[in-house]
Design an enzyme around this catalytic site. Structure first.
Site, mmCIF file in Angstrom:
data_model
loop_
_atom_site.group_PDB
_atom_site.id
_atom_site.type_symbol
_atom_site.label_atom_id
_atom_site.label_comp_id
_atom_site.label_asym_id
_atom_site.label_seq_id
_atom_site.Cartn_x
_atom_site.Cartn_y
_atom_site.Cartn_z
ATOM 1 N N CYS A 74 0.820 -1.229 0.000
ATOM 2 C CA CYS A 74 0.000 0.000 0.000
ATOM 3 C C CYS A 74 0.844 1.265 0.000
ATOM 4 O O CYS A 74 0.350 2.347 -0.294
ATOM 5 C CB CYS A 74 -0.950 0.005 1.193
ATOM 6 S SG CYS A 74 -2.033 -1.410 1.184
ATOM 7 N N HIS B 222 -3.399 7.200 2.467
ATOM 8 C CA HIS B 222 -3.795 5.894 1.935
ATOM 9 C C HIS B 222 -5.166 5.557 2.508
ATOM 10 O O HIS B 222 -5.430 5.753 3.685
ATOM 11 C CB HIS B 222 -2.762 4.839 2.336
ATOM 12 C CG HIS B 222 -3.221 3.430 2.099
ATOM 13 N ND1 HIS B 222 -3.734 3.032 0.876
ATOM 14 C CD2 HIS B 222 -3.268 2.348 2.915
ATOM 15 C CE1 HIS B 222 -4.064 1.746 0.962
ATOM 16 N NE2 HIS B 222 -3.802 1.319 2.190
ATOM 17 N N ASN C 19 -10.174 -0.076 -0.199
ATOM 18 C CA ASN C 19 -8.716 -0.012 -0.137
ATOM 19 C C ASN C 19 -8.148 -0.547 -1.452
ATOM 20 O O ASN C 19 -8.253 -1.743 -1.726
ATOM 21 C CB ASN C 19 -8.244 -0.856 1.063
ATOM 22 C CG ASN C 19 -6.731 -0.890 1.218
ATOM 23 O OD1 ASN C 19 -5.999 -0.461 0.324
ATOM 24 N ND2 ASN C 19 -6.282 -1.403 2.346
HETATM 25 O O1 UT7 Z 1 -3.904 -1.182 3.627
HETATM 26 C C1 UT7 Z 1 -2.756 -1.475 4.295
HETATM 27 C C2 UT7 Z 1 -2.822 -1.802 5.710
HETATM 28 N N1 UT7 Z 1 -4.073 -2.285 6.170
HETATM 29 C C3 UT7 Z 1 -4.697 -1.636 7.130
HETATM 30 O O2 UT7 Z 1 -4.233 -0.596 7.572
HETATM 31 C C4 UT7 Z 1 -5.934 -2.269 7.697
HETATM 32 C C5 UT7 Z 1 -5.898 -2.231 9.183
HETATM 33 N N2 UT7 Z 1 -6.980 -2.932 9.832
HETATM 34 C C6 UT7 Z 1 -8.272 -2.562 9.776
HETATM 35 O O3 UT7 Z 1 -8.659 -1.699 9.028
HETATM 36 C C7 UT7 Z 1 -9.220 -3.203 10.747
HETATM 37 O O4 UT7 Z 1 -8.473 -3.944 11.687
HETATM 38 C C8 UT7 Z 1 -10.295 -4.125 10.095
HETATM 39 C C9 UT7 Z 1 -11.345 -3.273 9.407
HETATM 40 C C10 UT7 Z 1 -9.648 -5.079 9.122
HETATM 41 C C11 UT7 Z 1 -11.006 -4.933 11.184
HETATM 42 O O5 UT7 Z 1 -11.552 -4.077 12.169
HETATM 43 P P1 UT7 Z 1 -11.307 -4.353 13.731
HETATM 44 O O6 UT7 Z 1 -12.050 -3.336 14.467
HETATM 45 O O7 UT7 Z 1 -9.815 -4.408 13.930
HETATM 46 O O8 UT7 Z 1 -11.985 -5.760 13.933
HETATM 47 P P2 UT7 Z 1 -11.349 -7.140 14.430
HETATM 48 O O9 UT7 Z 1 -10.465 -7.710 13.395
HETATM 49 O O10 UT7 Z 1 -10.774 -6.938 15.812
HETATM 50 O O11 UT7 Z 1 -12.647 -8.036 14.566
HETATM 51 C C12 UT7 Z 1 -13.680 -7.731 15.495
HETATM 52 C C13 UT7 Z 1 -14.794 -8.721 15.298
HETATM 53 C C14 UT7 Z 1 -14.334 -10.189 15.297
HETATM 54 O O12 UT7 Z 1 -15.328 -10.964 15.923
HETATM 55 P P3 UT7 Z 1 -15.190 -11.411 17.463
HETATM 56 O O13 UT7 Z 1 -13.912 -12.187 17.533
HETATM 57 O O14 UT7 Z 1 -15.147 -10.140 18.246
HETATM 58 O O15 UT7 Z 1 -16.415 -12.208 17.671
HETATM 59 C C15 UT7 Z 1 -14.288 -10.516 13.821
HETATM 60 O O16 UT7 Z 1 -14.469 -11.900 13.582
HETATM 61 O O17 UT7 Z 1 -15.431 -8.498 14.026
HETATM 62 C C16 UT7 Z 1 -15.462 -9.748 13.310
HETATM 63 N N3 UT7 Z 1 -15.397 -9.448 11.878
HETATM 64 C C17 UT7 Z 1 -16.473 -9.178 11.135
HETATM 65 N N4 UT7 Z 1 -17.776 -9.118 11.431
HETATM 66 C C18 UT7 Z 1 -18.613 -8.808 10.438
HETATM 67 C C19 UT7 Z 1 -14.289 -9.380 11.106
HETATM 68 N N5 UT7 Z 1 -14.646 -9.050 9.838
HETATM 69 C C20 UT7 Z 1 -15.996 -8.946 9.839
HETATM 70 C C21 UT7 Z 1 -16.927 -8.630 8.834
HETATM 71 N N6 UT7 Z 1 -18.218 -8.568 9.179
HETATM 72 N N7 UT7 Z 1 -16.559 -8.369 7.556
#
Ligand code: UT7
Length: 326
Positions: free
Chosen positions: A113, A253, A283
Protein backbone atom coordinates in the site's frame (compact mmCIF):
# COMPACT_ATOMS: atom_id res chain seq x y z
CA UNK A 1 16.96 24.30 -6.56
CA UNK A 2 15.78 21.65 -8.99
CA UNK A 3 12.61 19.90 -7.84
CA UNK A 4 10.36 17.17 -9.19
CA UNK A 5 6.88 18.51 -9.87
CA UNK A 6 3.63 16.68 -10.52
CA UNK A 7 2.40 18.34 -13.71
CA UNK A 8 -0.76 16.26 -14.15
CA UNK A 9 -2.85 13.47 -12.65
CA UNK A 10 -5.29 10.85 -13.95
CA UNK A 11 -7.25 7.96 -12.53
CA UNK A 12 -9.53 5.13 -13.54
CA UNK A 13 -11.81 2.79 -11.64
CA UNK A 14 -13.76 -0.10 -13.21
CA UNK A 15 -17.49 0.48 -13.71
CA UNK A 16 -18.69 -2.52 -11.66
CA UNK A 17 -19.67 -1.46 -8.12
CA UNK A 18 -19.74 -4.09 -5.37
CA UNK A 19 -21.87 -2.81 -2.50
CA UNK A 20 -21.87 -3.82 1.17
CA UNK A 21 -25.39 -5.15 0.58
CA UNK A 22 -24.07 -7.59 -2.03
CA UNK A 23 -21.30 -8.70 0.37
CA UNK A 24 -24.00 -9.48 2.96
CA UNK A 25 -25.18 -12.18 0.52
CA UNK A 26 -21.67 -13.60 0.10
CA UNK A 27 -20.24 -13.80 3.66
CA UNK A 28 -21.45 -13.37 7.26
CA UNK A 29 -21.18 -9.57 7.41
CA UNK A 30 -23.38 -6.49 7.48
CA UNK A 31 -23.42 -3.03 5.93
CA UNK A 32 -23.47 -1.66 9.51
CA UNK A 33 -20.28 -3.54 10.52
CA UNK A 34 -18.40 -2.56 7.38
CA UNK A 35 -19.44 1.11 7.61
CA UNK A 36 -18.67 1.41 11.33
CA UNK A 37 -15.36 -0.45 11.26
CA UNK A 38 -13.97 0.77 7.93
CA UNK A 39 -16.08 3.58 6.39
CA UNK A 40 -16.33 1.63 3.10
CA UNK A 41 -19.73 1.66 1.34
CA UNK A 42 -18.78 0.16 -2.02
CA UNK A 43 -15.73 -0.78 -4.05
CA UNK A 44 -15.01 -1.24 -7.77
CA UNK A 45 -14.25 -4.63 -9.35
CA UNK A 46 -12.34 -5.10 -12.61
CA UNK A 47 -14.28 -6.77 -15.41
CA UNK A 48 -13.30 -10.19 -16.68
CA UNK A 49 -10.30 -9.71 -18.95
CA UNK A 50 -9.60 -6.26 -17.50
CA UNK A 51 -6.14 -6.56 -15.97
CA UNK A 52 -3.93 -4.30 -13.85
CA UNK A 53 -2.10 -2.93 -16.89
CA UNK A 54 -5.47 -2.05 -18.47
CA UNK A 55 -6.46 -0.03 -15.40
CA UNK A 56 -3.01 1.60 -15.40
CA UNK A 57 -3.36 2.42 -19.12
CA UNK A 58 -6.64 4.32 -18.66
CA UNK A 59 -5.21 6.39 -15.79
CA UNK A 60 -1.97 7.05 -17.69
CA UNK A 61 -3.72 8.15 -20.90
CA UNK A 62 -5.71 10.70 -18.89
CA UNK A 63 -2.61 12.04 -17.12
CA UNK A 64 -0.70 12.29 -20.43
CA UNK A 65 -3.53 14.11 -22.19
CA UNK A 66 -3.97 16.55 -19.29
CA UNK A 67 -0.23 17.27 -19.39
CA UNK A 68 -0.45 17.73 -23.16
CA UNK A 69 2.53 15.46 -23.77
CA UNK A 70 3.03 12.29 -25.78
CA UNK A 71 4.05 8.95 -24.31
CA UNK A 72 7.09 8.89 -26.59
CA UNK A 73 8.58 11.74 -24.54
CA UNK A 74 8.64 9.72 -21.29
CA UNK A 75 12.03 8.73 -19.87
CA UNK A 76 10.78 6.29 -17.24
CA UNK A 77 7.56 4.41 -16.43
CA UNK A 78 7.12 3.11 -12.89
CA UNK A 79 4.13 1.02 -11.86
CA UNK A 80 3.58 0.44 -8.15
CA UNK A 81 1.57 -2.75 -7.78
CA UNK A 82 1.25 -6.01 -5.87
CA UNK A 83 -1.24 -7.45 -8.36
CA UNK A 84 0.62 -7.23 -11.66
CA UNK A 85 -0.70 -8.95 -14.79
CA UNK A 86 2.00 -11.65 -14.54
CA UNK A 87 5.09 -12.32 -12.38
CA UNK A 88 7.14 -11.70 -15.54
CA UNK A 89 7.27 -9.23 -17.22
CA UNK A 90 6.74 -6.15 -15.12
CA UNK A 91 3.28 -4.61 -15.53
CA UNK A 92 5.12 -1.37 -16.43
CA UNK A 93 6.37 -3.15 -19.59
CA UNK A 94 2.80 -4.01 -20.65
CA UNK A 95 1.92 -0.37 -20.05
CA UNK A 96 4.93 0.90 -21.97
CA UNK A 97 3.97 -1.28 -24.93
CA UNK A 98 0.33 -0.16 -24.95
CA UNK A 99 1.30 3.50 -24.64
CA UNK A 100 3.97 3.07 -27.33
CA UNK A 101 6.37 4.85 -24.98
CA UNK A 102 9.35 3.64 -26.96
CA UNK A 103 12.00 5.74 -25.17
CA UNK A 104 10.98 4.81 -21.63
CA UNK A 105 12.56 2.22 -19.36
CA UNK A 106 9.77 0.54 -17.41
CA UNK A 107 9.74 -1.32 -14.11
CA UNK A 108 7.48 -2.18 -11.17
CA UNK A 109 7.80 -1.41 -7.49
CA UNK A 110 6.38 -3.63 -4.76
CA UNK A 111 5.89 -1.86 -1.46
CA UNK A 112 2.24 -2.91 -1.05
CA UNK A 113 0.00 0.00 0.00
CA UNK A 114 3.01 2.31 0.30
CA UNK A 115 4.07 1.48 -3.27
CA UNK A 116 3.00 4.77 -4.84
CA UNK A 117 5.10 6.75 -2.36
CA UNK A 118 8.08 4.42 -2.81
CA UNK A 119 7.68 5.09 -6.54
CA UNK A 120 7.46 8.83 -5.86
CA UNK A 121 10.69 8.61 -3.86
CA UNK A 122 12.41 6.88 -6.81
CA UNK A 123 11.05 9.36 -9.38
CA UNK A 124 11.98 12.29 -7.14
CA UNK A 125 15.56 11.05 -6.82
CA UNK A 126 15.91 10.48 -10.57
CA UNK A 127 14.65 13.95 -11.39
CA UNK A 128 16.55 15.83 -8.67
CA UNK A 129 19.79 14.15 -9.69
CA UNK A 130 19.24 15.27 -13.27
CA UNK A 131 19.34 11.65 -14.46
CA UNK A 132 15.84 11.70 -16.01
CA UNK A 133 13.47 14.55 -16.82
CA UNK A 134 10.00 13.13 -17.40
CA UNK A 135 8.49 10.21 -15.50
CA UNK A 136 5.11 8.48 -15.50
CA UNK A 137 4.28 6.97 -12.10
CA UNK A 138 1.20 4.78 -11.76
CA UNK A 139 -0.31 2.94 -8.80
CA UNK A 140 -2.55 0.16 -10.14
CA UNK A 141 -4.22 -2.83 -8.55
CA UNK A 142 -6.65 -5.62 -9.41
CA UNK A 143 -6.90 -6.78 -5.78
CA UNK A 144 -10.19 -8.56 -6.45
CA UNK A 145 -8.20 -11.31 -8.24
CA UNK A 146 -6.28 -12.06 -5.02
CA UNK A 147 -9.13 -11.58 -2.56
CA UNK A 148 -10.51 -14.59 -0.71
CA UNK A 149 -14.24 -14.08 -1.25
CA UNK A 150 -14.92 -16.57 1.56
CA UNK A 151 -12.91 -14.60 4.16
CA UNK A 152 -15.01 -11.84 5.71
CA UNK A 153 -11.94 -10.43 7.48
CA UNK A 154 -10.47 -9.26 4.18
CA UNK A 155 -13.00 -9.46 1.34
CA UNK A 156 -14.97 -6.42 2.49
CA UNK A 157 -11.90 -4.19 2.36
CA UNK A 158 -10.37 -4.21 -1.09
CA UNK A 159 -11.15 -2.62 -4.45
CA UNK A 160 -9.61 -2.26 -7.93
CA UNK A 161 -8.39 0.87 -9.70
CA UNK A 162 -5.44 2.95 -10.87
CA UNK A 163 -4.06 6.46 -10.48
CA UNK A 164 -1.26 8.13 -12.43
CA UNK A 165 0.93 11.21 -12.19
CA UNK A 166 3.45 12.75 -14.58
CA UNK A 167 6.54 14.23 -12.97
CA UNK A 168 8.92 16.73 -14.51
CA UNK A 169 11.91 18.78 -13.42
CA UNK A 170 10.95 22.29 -12.28
CA UNK A 171 12.87 25.29 -10.97
CA UNK A 172 10.26 27.29 -9.05
CA UNK A 173 8.76 27.13 -5.56
CA UNK A 174 6.37 24.29 -6.26
CA UNK A 175 7.19 20.60 -6.40
CA UNK A 176 8.04 17.74 -4.08
CA UNK A 177 9.64 19.06 -0.87
CA UNK A 178 10.37 15.66 0.68
CA UNK A 179 9.57 11.96 0.44
CA UNK A 180 10.38 9.59 3.30
CA UNK A 181 10.12 5.83 3.02
CA UNK A 182 10.43 3.16 5.73
CA UNK A 183 10.22 -0.64 6.12
CA UNK A 184 10.18 -3.17 8.93
CA UNK A 185 10.25 -6.72 7.58
CA UNK A 186 9.90 -8.21 11.06
CA UNK A 187 6.16 -7.55 10.68
CA UNK A 188 5.84 -9.46 7.38
CA UNK A 189 3.33 -11.92 8.83
CA UNK A 190 0.71 -9.23 9.48
CA UNK A 191 -0.10 -8.77 5.81
CA UNK A 192 0.95 -11.03 2.97
CA UNK A 193 0.04 -13.13 -0.04
CA UNK A 194 2.03 -16.31 0.60
CA UNK A 195 1.50 -18.34 -2.58
CA UNK A 196 2.94 -18.08 -6.07
CA UNK A 197 6.52 -17.15 -5.10
CA UNK A 198 9.58 -19.33 -4.49
CA UNK A 199 8.48 -20.22 -0.94
CA UNK A 200 5.14 -21.66 -1.98
CA UNK A 201 5.25 -22.05 -5.79
CA UNK A 202 1.97 -22.65 -7.58
CA UNK A 203 0.79 -26.20 -6.78
CA UNK A 204 -2.43 -28.03 -6.11
CA UNK A 205 -1.54 -28.07 -2.42
CA UNK A 206 -0.92 -24.31 -2.34
CA UNK A 207 -4.24 -23.73 -4.09
CA UNK A 208 -6.07 -26.08 -1.72
CA UNK A 209 -4.61 -24.16 1.23
CA UNK A 210 -5.79 -20.89 -0.35
CA UNK A 211 -2.23 -19.52 -0.33
CA UNK A 212 -2.85 -17.37 -3.41
CA UNK A 213 -5.11 -15.00 -1.48
CA UNK A 214 -4.23 -11.94 0.62
CA UNK A 215 -4.02 -12.67 4.36
CA UNK A 216 -4.16 -9.93 6.96
CA UNK A 217 -4.13 -9.78 10.74
CA UNK A 218 -6.32 -6.71 10.61
CA UNK A 219 -6.46 -5.64 14.21
CA UNK A 220 -2.70 -5.95 14.79
CA UNK A 221 -2.02 -4.10 11.54
CA UNK A 222 -4.48 -1.41 12.60
CA UNK A 223 -2.65 -0.76 15.88
CA UNK A 224 0.79 -0.48 14.26
CA UNK A 225 -0.66 1.73 11.52
CA UNK A 226 -2.19 4.27 13.90
CA UNK A 227 0.95 4.44 16.03
CA UNK A 228 3.27 4.78 13.03
CA UNK A 229 1.27 7.23 10.93
CA UNK A 230 0.90 9.84 13.65
CA UNK A 231 4.66 10.12 14.08
CA UNK A 232 5.30 9.85 10.34
CA UNK A 233 3.31 12.95 9.43
CA UNK A 234 4.61 15.02 12.35
CA UNK A 235 8.20 14.11 11.37
CA UNK A 236 7.50 15.10 7.74
CA UNK A 237 6.16 18.50 8.83
CA UNK A 238 9.08 19.15 11.17
CA UNK A 239 11.59 18.22 8.49
CA UNK A 240 10.18 20.98 6.28
CA UNK A 241 9.77 23.57 9.04
CA UNK A 242 5.98 23.36 8.71
CA UNK A 243 3.11 23.27 11.21
CA UNK A 244 -0.17 21.33 11.06
CA UNK A 245 -1.93 24.62 10.25
CA UNK A 246 0.12 24.83 7.03
CA UNK A 247 -1.54 21.68 5.66
CA UNK A 248 -4.03 22.55 2.92
CA UNK A 249 -4.91 18.91 2.33
CA UNK A 250 -3.88 15.54 3.73
CA UNK A 251 -4.21 12.75 1.16
CA UNK A 252 -3.84 9.50 3.11
CA UNK A 253 -3.79 5.89 1.94
CA UNK A 254 -7.43 4.85 2.02
CA UNK A 255 -7.47 1.75 4.25
CA UNK A 256 -9.76 2.62 7.12
CA UNK A 257 -11.65 5.80 8.07
CA UNK A 258 -10.80 5.23 11.73
CA UNK A 259 -7.07 5.18 10.95
CA UNK A 260 -7.44 8.32 8.81
CA UNK A 261 -9.40 10.26 11.43
CA UNK A 262 -7.02 9.21 14.22
CA UNK A 263 -4.15 10.74 12.21
CA UNK A 264 -6.16 13.93 11.59
CA UNK A 265 -7.05 14.21 15.30
CA UNK A 266 -3.43 13.75 16.33
CA UNK A 267 -2.40 16.48 13.88
CA UNK A 268 -5.18 18.75 15.11
CA UNK A 269 -6.67 19.23 11.64
CA UNK A 270 -10.35 18.97 10.71
CA UNK A 271 -11.66 16.31 8.35
CA UNK A 272 -12.41 19.14 5.89
CA UNK A 273 -8.63 19.12 5.29
CA UNK A 274 -8.50 15.38 4.64
CA UNK A 275 -9.23 13.70 1.29
CA UNK A 276 -11.43 10.65 1.81
CA UNK A 277 -12.84 8.50 -0.98
CA UNK A 278 -12.63 5.01 0.53
CA UNK A 279 -16.42 5.01 0.89
CA UNK A 280 -16.55 4.73 -2.93
CA UNK A 281 -13.32 2.85 -3.73
CA UNK A 282 -12.40 0.73 -0.69
CA UNK A 283 -8.72 -0.01 -0.14
CA UNK A 284 -7.01 -0.08 -3.54
CA UNK A 285 -3.49 -0.52 -2.07
CA UNK A 286 -0.86 1.22 -4.23
CA UNK A 287 -3.59 2.89 -6.29
CA UNK A 288 -5.37 4.56 -3.40
CA UNK A 289 -3.25 7.71 -3.01
CA UNK A 290 -3.02 8.59 -6.73
CA UNK A 291 -6.77 7.98 -7.20
CA UNK A 292 -7.55 10.24 -4.21
CA UNK A 293 -4.98 12.81 -5.36
CA UNK A 294 -6.53 12.93 -8.83
CA UNK A 295 -10.00 13.43 -7.37
CA UNK A 296 -8.69 16.19 -5.08
CA UNK A 297 -6.81 17.95 -7.90
CA UNK A 298 -9.60 17.77 -10.48
CA UNK A 299 -12.40 18.73 -8.06
CA UNK A 300 -10.62 21.95 -7.05
CA UNK A 301 -9.69 20.83 -3.53
CA UNK A 302 -6.03 21.54 -4.28
CA UNK A 303 -4.89 24.96 -5.48
CA UNK A 304 -1.55 26.25 -6.69
CA UNK A 305 1.00 26.69 -3.88
CA UNK A 306 -1.03 24.56 -1.43
CA UNK A 307 0.96 22.35 0.93
CA UNK A 308 -0.19 18.74 0.50
CA UNK A 309 0.80 15.78 2.63
CA UNK A 310 0.60 12.22 1.32
CA UNK A 311 0.98 9.27 3.70
CA UNK A 312 0.70 5.51 3.44
CA UNK A 313 1.05 2.32 5.42
CA UNK A 314 1.02 -1.27 4.18
CA UNK A 315 2.37 -4.78 3.87
CA UNK A 316 6.06 -5.31 4.50
CA UNK A 317 5.44 -3.56 6.74
CA UNK A 318 6.16 -0.36 4.85
CA UNK A 319 5.19 3.24 5.46
CA UNK A 320 5.94 6.52 3.73
CA UNK A 321 5.10 10.21 3.51
CA UNK A 322 5.53 13.03 1.03
CA UNK A 323 5.25 16.80 1.37
CA UNK A 324 4.36 18.63 -1.83
CA UNK A 325 3.96 22.31 -2.67
CA UNK A 326 1.40 22.12 -5.48
O1 UT7 B 1 -3.90 -1.18 3.63
C1 UT7 B 1 -2.76 -1.48 4.30
C2 UT7 B 1 -2.82 -1.80 5.71
N1 UT7 B 1 -4.07 -2.29 6.17
C3 UT7 B 1 -4.70 -1.64 7.13
O2 UT7 B 1 -4.23 -0.60 7.57
C4 UT7 B 1 -5.93 -2.27 7.70
C5 UT7 B 1 -5.90 -2.23 9.18
N2 UT7 B 1 -6.98 -2.93 9.83
C6 UT7 B 1 -8.27 -2.56 9.78
O3 UT7 B 1 -8.66 -1.70 9.03
C7 UT7 B 1 -9.22 -3.20 10.75
O4 UT7 B 1 -8.47 -3.94 11.69
C8 UT7 B 1 -10.29 -4.13 10.10
C9 UT7 B 1 -11.34 -3.27 9.41
C10 UT7 B 1 -9.65 -5.08 9.12
C11 UT7 B 1 -11.01 -4.93 11.18
O5 UT7 B 1 -11.55 -4.08 12.17
P1 UT7 B 1 -11.31 -4.35 13.73
O6 UT7 B 1 -12.05 -3.34 14.47
O7 UT7 B 1 -9.82 -4.41 13.93
O8 UT7 B 1 -11.98 -5.76 13.93
P2 UT7 B 1 -11.35 -7.14 14.43
O9 UT7 B 1 -10.47 -7.71 13.39
O10 UT7 B 1 -10.77 -6.94 15.81
O11 UT7 B 1 -12.65 -8.04 14.57
C12 UT7 B 1 -13.68 -7.73 15.50
C13 UT7 B 1 -14.79 -8.72 15.30
C14 UT7 B 1 -14.33 -10.19 15.30
O12 UT7 B 1 -15.33 -10.96 15.92
P3 UT7 B 1 -15.19 -11.41 17.46
O13 UT7 B 1 -13.91 -12.19 17.53
O14 UT7 B 1 -15.15 -10.14 18.25
O15 UT7 B 1 -16.41 -12.21 17.67
C15 UT7 B 1 -14.29 -10.52 13.82
O16 UT7 B 1 -14.47 -11.90 13.58
O17 UT7 B 1 -15.43 -8.50 14.03
C16 UT7 B 1 -15.46 -9.75 13.31
N3 UT7 B 1 -15.40 -9.45 11.88
C17 UT7 B 1 -16.47 -9.18 11.14
N4 UT7 B 1 -17.78 -9.12 11.43
C18 UT7 B 1 -18.61 -8.81 10.44
C19 UT7 B 1 -14.29 -9.38 11.11
N5 UT7 B 1 -14.65 -9.05 9.84
C20 UT7 B 1 -16.00 -8.95 9.84
C21 UT7 B 1 -16.93 -8.63 8.83
N6 UT7 B 1 -18.22 -8.57 9.18
N7 UT7 B 1 -16.56 -8.37 7.56
Amino acid sequence: MLKAKIISTGSYVPSRRLTNGELEQMVDTSDKWIMERTGIRERRIAAEGENTSDLAYEAAVLALSRAGISASSLDIIIVATITGDMPIPATACFLQNRLNATQAAAFDINAACSGFLFGLSTANAYIKSGMYKRILLVGAEALSRFTDWEDRNTCVLFGDGAGAVILEAADGQSGILSVDIHSDGSYWELLNLPGGGSKYPPSEEAAANRLHYIKMKGNETFKVAVRTLEKLVIDALEKNGLKSSDIALLVPHQANLRIISATATRLGIGMDKVMVNLDKCGNTSAASIPIALDEAATSGRIKENDTIILEAFGGGLTWASAVIRW
